[in-house]
Structure formats: structure tokens, C-alpha cells
Scaffold this active site. Structure first.
Site, PDB file in Angstrom:
ATOM      1  N   ASN A   1      57.752  26.311  60.790  1.00  0.00           N
ATOM      2  CA  ASN A   1      56.684  27.302  60.851  1.00  0.00           C
ATOM      3  C   ASN A   1      56.847  28.280  59.687  1.00  0.00           C
ATOM      4  OD1 ASN A   1      54.470  28.726  61.794  1.00  0.00           O
ATOM      5  ND2 ASN A   1      55.206  28.860  63.892  1.00  0.00           N
TER       6      ASN A   1
ATOM      7  N   CYS B   1      48.874  30.572  56.479  1.00  0.00           N
ATOM      8  CA  CYS B   1      49.714  29.478  56.977  1.00  0.00           C
ATOM      9  C   CYS B   1      49.486  28.181  56.216  1.00  0.00           C
ATOM     10  CB  CYS B   1      49.464  29.274  58.465  1.00  0.00           C
ATOM     11  SG  CYS B   1      47.740  28.911  58.885  1.00  0.00           S
TER      12      CYS B   1
ATOM     13  N   HIS C   1      45.987  26.735  62.838  1.00  0.00           N
ATOM     14  CA  HIS C   1      47.240  27.006  62.155  1.00  0.00           C
ATOM     15  C   HIS C   1      47.732  25.744  61.481  1.00  0.00           C
ATOM     16  CE1 HIS C   1      50.834  29.298  61.348  1.00  0.00           C
ATOM     17  NE2 HIS C   1      51.627  28.548  62.096  1.00  0.00           N
TER      18      HIS C   1
ATOM     19  N   GLN D   1      55.015  34.387  56.429  1.00  0.00           N
ATOM     20  CA  GLN D   1      53.713  34.814  55.920  1.00  0.00           C
ATOM     21  C   GLN D   1      53.353  36.226  56.342  1.00  0.00           C
ATOM     22  OE1 GLN D   1      51.845  31.637  58.423  1.00  0.00           O
ATOM     23  NE2 GLN D   1      50.244  33.165  58.749  1.00  0.00           N
TER      24      GLN D   1
END
Length: 468
Positions: free
Chosen positions: A408, A93, A387, A87
């Protein structure tokens, strides 16, 4: 305005003149300060800690090696065989996690090694819809004073990169999806700060103009026309920064076996219908809010939390941690990743790609204890969801989770090429929500979803947006 209590003042002479000092109750007096200094300098453990931390990062000093070497990066159930996404310098996110969830099915359906939906496309439409949502909230609250807490909240946060699961579904449902090649990243989508600054200034100026129209008794038709002008300006700014979203995708590809495929020309909603292989409308948002004011088995919503006017509102179902973990395990066993939200920065080592509730021994380093539990941290504003990511694996021992594999969206430099390992102790303390299928829930929780949700004020920590 709160003022300090009056007290008699004393004056002492110092070089260059007089220095007035106050003997007010609660002030830090010279004797107290000397005692603090003597207490620190007289303790060799504190001096040793000072020597270490002034030369080395505190995380390196406090890192518990026994925890690190005890973490294994293998899992009994492991889904991902695709690379991590990035990102970059943006707070998308939640959007990346949502798109990464549905790309897993698209990769399987197209029989390709890697694929990404355009994160810039969904960013564009979220920004435009969010601007309209904010301006409607300004119109709705125009009768309140400018310093009303709700109005202050709106003006403080007209728009940012962060979001929630229901907001992701709103964008996909209304605007569809396109492949990344159809609307690739731009400088501003990968680094949103300057663009966001322009958007915020534009929205705040527009908000004040709409409030003035309402104060002067303008008819709603005129107010909405003025709002339309602001939305048009926001659209122009977004097109300049992000590009113009395509309304047609001409899609073709070659699969892993060298076979060629062509779908032809598809509208974004048609593309989404074809390649979103999970039933998005079936998903609900489960949260773990252990505060006494948040009963288990009830639904909640938050004022002014949303992005699409007329879209699905953000609704949480508060459940116990055992239920949340059971739903996540059930999905992973079905070969589906799990979207989740957490307070990412707590007890995390990014380069190693690990989380554990006791990863850093700050208590020993500072010779103290940190005793707030999860509920107290929420009440004290010491934690909130920051997040969103994906669970793509779990390690089960006798059907009990020991650790979780996490995809992630910070690129492939941290952890295991962008994939992280979360010990189950961290899940308990710092995970706040997951998306789960309604059909996986027990009957009593399905029934709870039908109840009208408790409405929380916009500043409640459960109204936080994932923007890590």
C-alpha cells in the site's frame, strides 16, 4: 421537478398549534412507526447489538475473529524487501503504485536498499496536463447547453488527484521521471485539498470564459489563446504550491556495497529511459466488469477519461477473473510486482492490514442479508474502483492462489509495516483491474485489443478514478 402525489390531508391538534399530516400513499404513518419501535425494543438480540455498537465501533463488533486468526502473513512467492511509501493526505495512490512498480527494478539496477522516484514531479505534470485536457473538453462541448449532462459532468470534476494506469504511462512517457531528491514533497503535494480548491475555481472560471467566447462566435485562434492564459495561470499556481520541476538531474549514489556511481547530468526523459526497467508500452489494462452489458473479451473506453491531449487513451480489456489472476501470478513469478485497482474500503481492517470477503459479519449483527453480487453492486453504484496498489507476493497451493501480499502507499503504520494481506475471496469481489503485459495474454485476447473499444458514458462506474 418531481412532486409528491396529491392526497387528502388531515389535521390534528398538538401543543402550540395545529400539525398538518398527510395520508399520502407510501407515507410513514404513526401505526407503522409504533410497530417499528415495538419490534426493535422487544427483541433482546437487537438491544444487545445496540448496547455494543453505541459504545464500540461497528467494525470491532462485527469483526469475525475466526477469519482474522485464520489469516497467515507468509507467502510462497514474496518479492518486496523495500519499505512502504506514504502518499499522505492526497489521492495519488495510482501514481504511487505506478512509481512503486518501476522502482523495484531501479533498486535492483542501482544495488541500493531503497529509492523513490519523485511523486511530486509526476503530480505537477499530471495536474498541468489534466487542466489542459479539461479545457479542451470544454471547448469541444461548448455547443451544448450548460445543463447538458456531459457539460455538468465536466464542470463537476475538472480535476482531482485520482487516476488510472494509462494516465500514469502518459505522464512518464511525455515528461519522464526524476529521483525524489530532485523534487521532494511539499506541504501541498502531501496535502492537496487547498491547492485543488484553487485549481478548481480557476478552471471553472476559465471554462465559463471559453464557453462565452465560443457562444459569441470567436475564432478558434482566439479561444485557444484564452485557453493558453488559463493554462499559464494553472502553471503558476502549481509552481507556487509544488515547486518548479527540474529539467536536468545531476545523479550520483553509493550502493549497498559502498561503491560510488555517477550518471552525471540527465534530462527527466533520459533518467526514465535509464531506470524504468520494464517495457511500459507493453502493458495493457485488464478489468473485471461482470455486468451483462459488458461482454468478456471486448475493450472499453470512457468519454472524457484521460489526462494528456494526444496521449494514450484509457482502454480496458474485460476479462474473466481467472485470466486476471493468472496474469498476476505470471508476473509475480517473473519477479515483477503488479499494479491493480480495487474498492479498497470494503471488508478491510486497516490496523491489521487484512482483507477478506467475510471479514465483518454485518448480516448477523443487523439480522438481515446483503445479497448484491459484484455486477449488481456496479449497477446500483454500490461499488467502483477507489484505490490502486501493488501485488508484491502470492501464496499458491497447487498453483491456486490463496492470498496476496499487497504494498500500500499509506505509510508503515498499518498491516505489516505498510504491507497488507488479501485473501483470495476478496480479490474475487472487490478487485477491478490490473496492468499486465500484452505478451502474457492468450492469442484471442491479444486480437481483441485491436478492436475499436465500446465507448461508455463519463458517469459509468468503470470511469472511476483511483484516489484512495
Amino acid at each position: 421537478m418531481t412532486t409528491m402525489p396529491n392526497a387528502e390531508s388531515t389535521t390534528r391538534t398538538v401543543a402550540g398549534g395545529d400539525l398538518a399530516t398527510s395520508a399520502a400513499a407510501g407515507s410513514l404513518e404513526d401505526a407503522t412507526l409504533r410497530a417499528l419501535r415495538d419490534g426493535f425494543t422487544g427483541n433482546p438480540r437487537y438491544k444487545l447489538a445496540q448496547n455494543a455498537v453505541t459504545q464500540t465501533t461497528v467494525d470491532d463488533v462485527a469483526l469475525d475473529r475466526s477469519v482474522v486468526v485464520g489469516i497467515d502473513h507468509t507467502f510462497s512467492h514474496h518479492l518486496d524487501d523495500w519499505p512502504a511509501t506514504n502518499q499522505k493526505q492526497s489521492g495519488r495512490c495510482w501514481m504511487f503504485a505506478g512509481l512503486n512498480l518501476i522502482r523495484a527494478g531501479a533498486i535492483r539496477d542501482m544495488n541500493i536498499k531503497d529509492f523513490e522516484f519523485s511523486q511530486n514531479y509526476t503530480l505537477f505534470w499530471d495536474k498541468l496536463e489534466r487542466a489542459n485536457y479539461f479545457l479542451e473538453a470544454i471547448i469541444e462541448s461548448a455547443g451544448k447547453p450548460i445543463d447538458d449532462r456531459h457539460v455538468c459532468f465536466l464542470l463537476d470534476r475538472p480535476l482531482d488527484d485520482g487516476g488510472q494506469w494509462n494516465m500514469f504511462v502518459n505522464v512518464v512517457r511525455k515528461h519522464g521521471l526524476v529521483p525524489k531528491s530532485a523534487m521532494p514533497e511539499t506541504e501541498s503535494s502531501s496535502n492537496t485539498r487547498r491547492m485543488n480548491g484553487i485549481l478548481l475555481e480557476t478552471l471553472r472560471e476559465g471554462a465559463l470564459a471559453l464557453r462565452e467566447l465560443r457562444a459569441n462566435g470567436a475564432p478558434m485562434e482566439a479561444v485557444r489563446a484564452a485557453k493558453g492564459d488559463v493554462v499559464a495561470l494553472i502553471h503558476r499556481i502549481l509552481c507556487i504550491h509544488l515547486g518548479t520541476p527540474p529539467d536536468i538531474v545531476d545523479w550520483q549514489w553509493q550502493d549497498k556495497d559502498k561503491a560510488f556511481h555517477r550518471d552525471g547530468r540527465l534530462r527527466p526523459c533520459e533518467f526514465a529511459d535509464k531506470y524504468v526497467t520494464i517495457p511500459l508500452d507493453e502493458y495493457v489494462c485488464l478489468v473485471h466488469d461482470p455486468r451483462a452489458t459488458s461482454p468478456i473479451g471486448r475493450t472499453f473506453t470512457v468519454e472524457y477519461l484521460g489526462n494528456v491531449v494526444g496521449g494514450e487513451r484509457v482502454v480496458y480489456l474485460n476479462v474473466g477473473m481467472d485470466v486476471m489472476k493468472a496474469m498476476a501470478v505470471k508476473a509475480i513469478k517473473r519477479d515483477e510486482p503488479v499494479w491493480f485497482g480495487c474498492d479498497v474500503g470494503k471488508m478491510m481492517r486497516r490496523d491489521l492490514g487484512v482483507w477478506d470477503a467475510r471479514l465483518f459479519d454485518f448480516a448477523t449483527l443487523y439480522d438481515t442479508s446483503f445479497g448484491l453480487d459484484k455486477a449488481a453492486r456496479l449497477e446500483a453504484h454500490q461499488t467502483q474502483m477507489t484505490h490502486a496498489m501493488l501485488f508484491t507476493g502470492v501464496d499458491l497451493l497447487d498453483e491456486t492462489p490463496r492470498r496476496w501480499r499487497v504494498e500500500n502507499s499509506w505509510g508503515d503504520e498499518g498491516g505489516q509495516k505498510g504491507f497488507y494481506t488479501m485473501n483470495d475471496s476478496w480479490f474475487d469481489e472487490h478487485v477491478f483491474e490490473i496492468s499486465a503485459r500484452r505478451s502474457d495474454l492468450p492469442a484471442d485476447l491479444v486480437a481483441a485489443l485491436a478492436e475499436e473499444p465500446i465507448v461508455l458514458p463519463p458517469w459509468d462506474p468503470m470511469g472511476s478514478l483511483a484516489r484512495g
